[in-house]
Design an enzyme around this catalytic site. Structure first.
Site, PDB file in Angstrom:
ATOM      1  N   GLY A 596      37.686  -2.118  22.793  1.00 35.12           N
ATOM      2  CA  GLY A 596      37.135  -0.914  22.949  1.00 35.12           C
ATOM      3  C   GLY A 596      35.782  -1.100  22.971  1.00 35.12           C
ATOM      4  N   GLY A 601      28.589  -0.908  19.870  1.00 40.47           N
ATOM      5  CA  GLY A 601      28.900  -2.000  20.244  1.00 40.47           C
ATOM      6  C   GLY A 601      30.210  -2.248  20.829  1.00 40.47           C
ATOM      7  N   VAL A 603      34.306  -3.802  20.360  1.00 37.12           N
ATOM      8  CA  VAL A 603      35.248  -4.477  19.518  1.00 37.12           C
ATOM      9  C   VAL A 603      36.144  -5.302  20.130  1.00 37.12           C
ATOM     10  CG1 VAL A 603      36.974  -3.861  18.042  1.00 37.12           C
ATOM     11  CG2 VAL A 603      35.018  -2.318  18.497  1.00 37.12           C
ATOM     12  N   LYS A 617      33.746  -6.586  15.482  1.00 35.27           N
ATOM     13  CA  LYS A 617      33.086  -5.675  16.183  1.00 35.27           C
ATOM     14  C   LYS A 617      31.770  -6.231  16.149  1.00 35.27           C
ATOM     15  CE  LYS A 617      31.071  -1.047  16.065  1.00 35.27           C
ATOM     16  NZ  LYS A 617      31.213   0.209  15.735  1.00 35.27           N
ATOM     17  N   ASP A 718      28.965   7.861  10.633  1.00 39.89           N
ATOM     18  CA  ASP A 718      29.199   7.908  11.961  1.00 39.89           C
ATOM     19  C   ASP A 718      30.893   8.311  12.046  1.00 39.89           C
ATOM     20  OD1 ASP A 718      29.265   7.949  14.718  1.00 39.89           O
ATOM     21  OD2 ASP A 718      29.223   5.717  14.960  1.00 39.89           O
TER      22      ASP A 718
END
Ligand SMILES: *[C@@H]1O[C@H](CO)[C@@H](O)[C@H](O)[C@H]1NC(C)=O
Ligand SMILES: *[C@@H]1O[C@H](CO)[C@@H](O)[C@H](O)[C@H]1NC(C)=O
Ligand SMILES: *[C@@H]1O[C@H](CO)[C@@H](O)[C@H](O)[C@H]1NC(C)=O
Ligand SMILES: *[C@@H]1O[C@H](CO)[C@@H](O)[C@H](O)[C@H]1NC(C)=O
Ligand SMILES: *[C@@H]1O[C@H](CO)[C@@H](O)[C@H](O)[C@H]1NC(C)=O
Ligand SMILES: *[C@@H]1O[C@H](CO)[C@@H](O)[C@H](O)[C@H]1NC(C)=O
Ligand SMILES: *[C@@H]1O[C@H](CO)[C@@H](O)[C@H](O)[C@H]1NC(C)=O
Ligand SMILES: *[C@@H]1O[C@H](CO)[C@@H](O)[C@H](O)[C@H]1NC(C)=O
Ligand SMILES: *[C@@H]1O[C@H](CO)[C@@H](O)[C@H](O)[C@H]1NC(C)=O
Ligand SMILES: *[C@@H]1O[C@H](CO)[C@@H](O)[C@H](O)[C@H]1NC(C)=O
Ligand SMILES: *[C@@H]1O[C@H](CO)[C@@H](O)[C@H](O)[C@H]1NC(C)=O
Ligand SMILES: *[C@@H]1O[C@H](CO)[C@@H](O)[C@H](O)[C@H]1NC(C)=O
Length: 813
Positions: A596, A601, A603, A617, A718
């Site tokens: 992902g 960033g 993952v 991550k 977030d």
């Protein structure tokens, strides 16, 4: 500047031509040429800017590369050192003309991204003393010709992709002190000539597939300090020279098929700190000699065929921190001297044949974090003094013959986290009310005992509890109907005397089930109603929040206790190895492991030895993006986050900012991100209305916990559908709490956060001031997204204009 470059482009072939025609080149010229030619062939060589053809001869008239980065020369201007470790080089060394560098003593290219073969030509470096190619992507085999570099002291090729065997010619390198081949794909027998190298100090062979025997004379010179050969297919005896190898400091031979006798093949090692010979075929009885290894910190011999008693002397080791003798045939009692091992933090004696009582003096082990005595024949009562081991994180006494009551002092073990397992004993009496004080505990198993009385109501207040098993006891009376009991399976309560409650399969108590159902229904309606309220005043969100957070979430985490344990031990006990393991397992963050990508960033999925999965991550930032000051300031907060246990928060196992990598290690969630679920029509079908409401509730629970139950509150910053992860059974978990704050506010990464600005409160988005309200607003947007199936988009920006704009069809929403 540009002119200079053009000049160079023309000049280089020219100078080359000149060199080639003048056949009586000085060694300086040949070296310069060889190095420049290699540089030109490299696709990436940011570190080699200083490597340009010398614009003019230096004052003494010779043209030497001596002033270039990474080059060192001797007094007569000959290159003796090429030292380009960790400089970002990519490409190969196949075109490097080693014969032009005959004086090289040191060749250090470690920690780059070099690939391809190690050329046979390297064998011409007859004076080479130090060779390190560690941490690159070299493949192919180890050149036979290295046997010609007889002056080599350090030969290090660890952490590459090398295959084949170690060539027997290496046996000719009689001055070797350091040999490192660990973490490659090498196989075959080890050259037995290693035994004749009496200068060996460090030998690392772990994580390959070597077979055959270890060289019996590996410690012939009596200088061997660090010796690892773990995770191979080695058989045969423990090298006999280890017996009187008093220089040993660290030994790791675990996970092979080595044979030997734990009492005959080892001696007394004054400096030994760490020995792991677990999962081999070692026999014999532990000798009292081990008690004389005064520096010993870890003794790990699990999974062998060790018999006899545990010598009491073993616990007089003042430094001993880790003792693992599990999976053996050890008998006798646990020595009372155990109290003297005050540094012990891990004691695993499970799966043996240990009998007698558990010594009360175990209560003096105030540093103990993991105690596993399961699957033995221990009897008598559990000493109440165990309640003094207040650092315990895991306690497993299952499958023994403990009787009498569970001491209420177990409730003082506030740190207990992964599991409390007292199952399969003969414990009687009531379940102590004090157990409900274990607020960090995730799994509790008291099954298969003779416990009686009713289930204390207070157990339903345990915040982190995700599974409880009380089956096969003599319990009776009503089952509490909240907290963990909201989600318990019938099987977790089965085979008791007379329990009643709403759980399917139990007789109902006086309160009817339909009453409970209708309450639950009202709660759902109130959520939806409150959500509509969002459109009117964003403040109402705070209201929902409170409503939501009052609701109990349903979540069933199927944690395998073993996985938890090993993951835990890696982080708290072996952080350095975890870092290496991550780099290794993801092949230095290769895209094929990427699962992902978010604003901050990528993952990566990492599968550890043993099969447990972690999500890594990796923050997009480079070192300069990361505010180290802030990171340091928040060190304790990161630590706090790794300690948080909440059903709806993805567990952060660790956070690491090291070298050029900054990453966080999380629990792996099979279901992936909510965003992916909502976007994909096939997957979205699995999310029916109730599931969606559940997800909203879970997120509310998590936020409520971080905002209100953590001191100081932790703000997510977030919240978005990309940061909500689903477990295999589609329970929502919030991930990535608080990490956004460690980025510099002017870094490129934060600008990239614009991707999720769609979730940020308009009045806060531009100021980047952070408070709980940011999360609450984002939560509202997210709730919409979950119900609508897509990000509400522009709708949000109209919210403020709502009063004047009658065109928005809120009914449809
Ligand atoms: C010039 O060469 C001499 C030896 O040939 C060396 O000692 C000196 O460091 C060199 N100077 C530069 C600037 O490269
Ligand atoms: C590798 O480089 C680092 C600095 O970048 C240095 O501290 C370290 O000593 C070097 N290692 C070796 C083996 O030369
Ligand atoms: C190095 O060793 C090989 C055999 O291992 C030999 O054939 C060769 O001549 C030696 N010399 C050089 C310079 O490679
Ligand atoms: C080993 O090193 C010593 C110096 O430490 C040197 O005299 C000897 O020649 C070396 N042996 C070999 C085989 O290179
Ligand atoms: C490792 O080496 C093998 C062959 O030796 C090759 O097939 C594979 O692609 C290499 N892997 C990497 C990541 O370089
Ligand atoms: C090791 O050295 C001994 C003499 O010290 C010699 O007899 C033996 O053959 C050598 N072994 C190997 C494998 O080179
Ligand atoms: C390791 O070597 C053994 C025998 O030498 C072989 O049976 C096994 O398949 C090898 N394992 C791997 C992963 O290559
Ligand atoms: C180990 O013992 C053997 C004989 O038992 C002896 O020859 C050797 O020198 C000893 N080595 C050390 C390092 O003490
Ligand atoms: C041996 O290993 C320890 C721990 O890994 C390390 O600190 C030490 O420097 C090593 N010793 C040598 C001689 O490499
Ligand atoms: C072990 O601990 C006891 C007290 O806990 C102490 O009296 C005794 O001296 C210790 N023994 C050793 C060998 O340290
Ligand atoms: C366990 O120890 C007892 C003696 O204490 C012995 O009789 C029994 O055979 C042992 N069991 C196993 C499986 O080793
Ligand atoms: C949607 O999910 C299904 C099943 O999980 C998967 O097979 C499919 O490839 C996904 N489609 C897209 C467009 O990602």
């Amino acid at each position: 500047m540009a002119q200079q470059q053009i000049f160079l482009v023309f000049l280089l072939p020219l100078t080359c031509f000149v060199f080639c025609t003048l056949c009586s080149v000085t060694s300086g010229l040949a070296e310069t040429e060889a190095l420049l030619k290699w540089k030109q062939g490299l696709p990436k060589q940011p570190a080699l800017d200083s490597w340009v053809s010398p614009p003019e001869a230096n004052s003494s008239g010779a043209q030497t590369p001596c002033s270039w980065r990474g080059i060192n020369c001797d007094s007569s201007g000959r290159v003796i050192e090429l030292n380009l470790n960790n400089t970002g080089l990519e490409g190969t060394i196949e075109k490097l003309n080693f014969s032009a560098l005959p004086n090289l003593l040191t060749l250090n290219l470690q920690d780059n991204k070099l690939s391809g073969n190690i050329p046979e030509g390297i064998g011409v470096l007859s004076k080479l003393q130090f060779l390190s190619l560690d941490k690159n992507h070299f493949s192919g085999s180890i050149p036979q010709s290295l046997g010609n570099c007889t002056d080599l002291r350090v030969l290090s090729m660890a952490l590459n992709n090398l295959s084949g065997i170690i060539p027997p010619s290496i046996g000719r390198l009689t001055n070797l002190t350091d040999v490192r081949f660990h973490r490659n794909h090498l196989h075959g027998d080890l050259p037995q000539e290693f035994g004749n190298v009496s200068s060996l100090i460090v030998v690392h062979l772990s994580y390959n597939n070597f077979s055959g025997h270890l060289p019996p004379q590996v410690c012939r010179g009596g200088k061997l300090v660090n010796f690892t050969a773990a995770y191979n297919s080695l058989s045969g005896p423990i090298p006999m020279s280890l017996r009187n190898c008093s220089s040993l400091y660290r030994v790791q031979l675990q996970h092979n098929q080595l044979t030997g006798h734990v009492d005959q093949d080892f001696g007394v090692y004054p400096d030994l700190t760490y020995i792991d010979i677990s999962f081999n075929r070692v026999r014999g009885e532990l000798s009292a000699n081990w008690g004389s290894c005064q520096s010993l910190e870890a003794l790990i011999m699990a999974g062998n065929s060790i018999r006899g008693n545990i010598p009491g002397e073993m616990f007089q080791l003042k430094q001993l921190q880790k003792l693992d003798l599990s999976w053996n045939h050890i008998s006798g009692e646990i020595p009372t001297q155990i109290r003297n091992a005050s540094m012990l933090y891990l004691l695993k004696l499970d799966r043996n044949n240990i009998s007698g009582m558990m010594p009360a003096s175990i209560g003096s082990l105030s540093n103990l974090e993991l105690l596993d005595l399961s699957m033995n024949r221990l009897s008598g009562s559990i000493p109440y003094q165990l309640g003094n081991c207040y650092k315990l994180l895991n306690l497993n006494l299952s499958h023994n013959d403990f009787n009498s009551q569970i001491p209420y002092q177990i409730g003082n073990l506030y740190s207990l986290e992964d599991f409390l397992d007292l199952s399969y004993n003969s414990l009687s009496g009531k379940i102590p009310v004090d157990l409900s004080k274990l607020n960090n505990l995730i799994n509790m198993n008291l099954s298969h005992n003779n416990l009686s009385g009713s289930i204390p109501d207070s157990l339903s207040t345990m915040l982190s509890l995700s599974s409880i098993n009380l089956s096969y006891n003599n319990l009776e009376g009503p089952v509490p109907n909240s907290g963990i009991f909201d989600i318990s399976y019938q099987s977790d309560l089965s085979n008791n005397k007379d329990l009643c409650g709403r759980i399917h399969g139990l007789r109902s108590c006086n309160v009817s089930i339909s009453h409970w159902r209708s309450n639950k229904g009202k709660a759902v309606i109130s959520i939806v109603a409150s959500l509509a309220g969002l459109l009117l005043v964003s403040l109402v969100l705070v209201g929902i929040f409170v409503v939501c957070s009052k609701l109990k979430s349903r979540i069933i985490e199927q944690n395998s206790g073993i996985m938890k344990e090993s993951t835990f031990s890696i982080l708290h006990f072996d952080g350095k190895n975890l870092y290496d393991d991550i780099i290794e397992a993801t092949e230095n963050f290769d895209d094929k492991y990427c699962i992902g990508q978010g604003a901050s960033g990528k993952v990566y999925k990492m599968v550890m030895q043993g099969g447990e999965k972690l999500a890594i991550k990796k923050f997009r930032c480079e070192e300069y993006d990361l505010d180290l000051q802030i990171l340091k300031a928040f060190k304790s907060e990161i630590e706090a986050m790794t300690e948080i246990r909440h059903r709806n928060i993805v567990k952060l196992y660790g956070f690491c900012s090291q070298r050029s990598h900054t990453f966080a290690v999380y629990e792996y969630m099979e279901g992936g991100t909510l965003a992916d679920f909502l976007k994909n029509d096939t997957k979205a079908l699995k999310l029916d209305w109730l599931k969606r409401v559940d997800i909203v509730k879970c997120v509310a629970e998590a936020l409520s916990y971080m905002h209100h139950d953590c001191d100081p509150p932790i703000i997510h910053r977030d919240i978005s559908s990309k940061n909500i992860l689903l477990s295999a059974n589609l329970e929502a978990h919030v991930s990535d709490f608080g990490t956004a704050k460690f980025l510099k506010s002017n870094s490129s990464v934060l600008t990239a956060f614009a991707g999720t600005l769609g979730y940020a409160a308009p009045e806060l988005a531009y100021t980047l001031t952070v408070s709980e309200k940011c999360d609450v607003f984002s939560f509202g947007v997210l709730a919409f997204e979950i119900l609508m199936g897509e990000h509400p988009g522009d709708l949000i920006s109209h919210v403020h204009a709502f009063d004047d704009d009658p065109n928005i069809n809120f009914k449809e929403i």
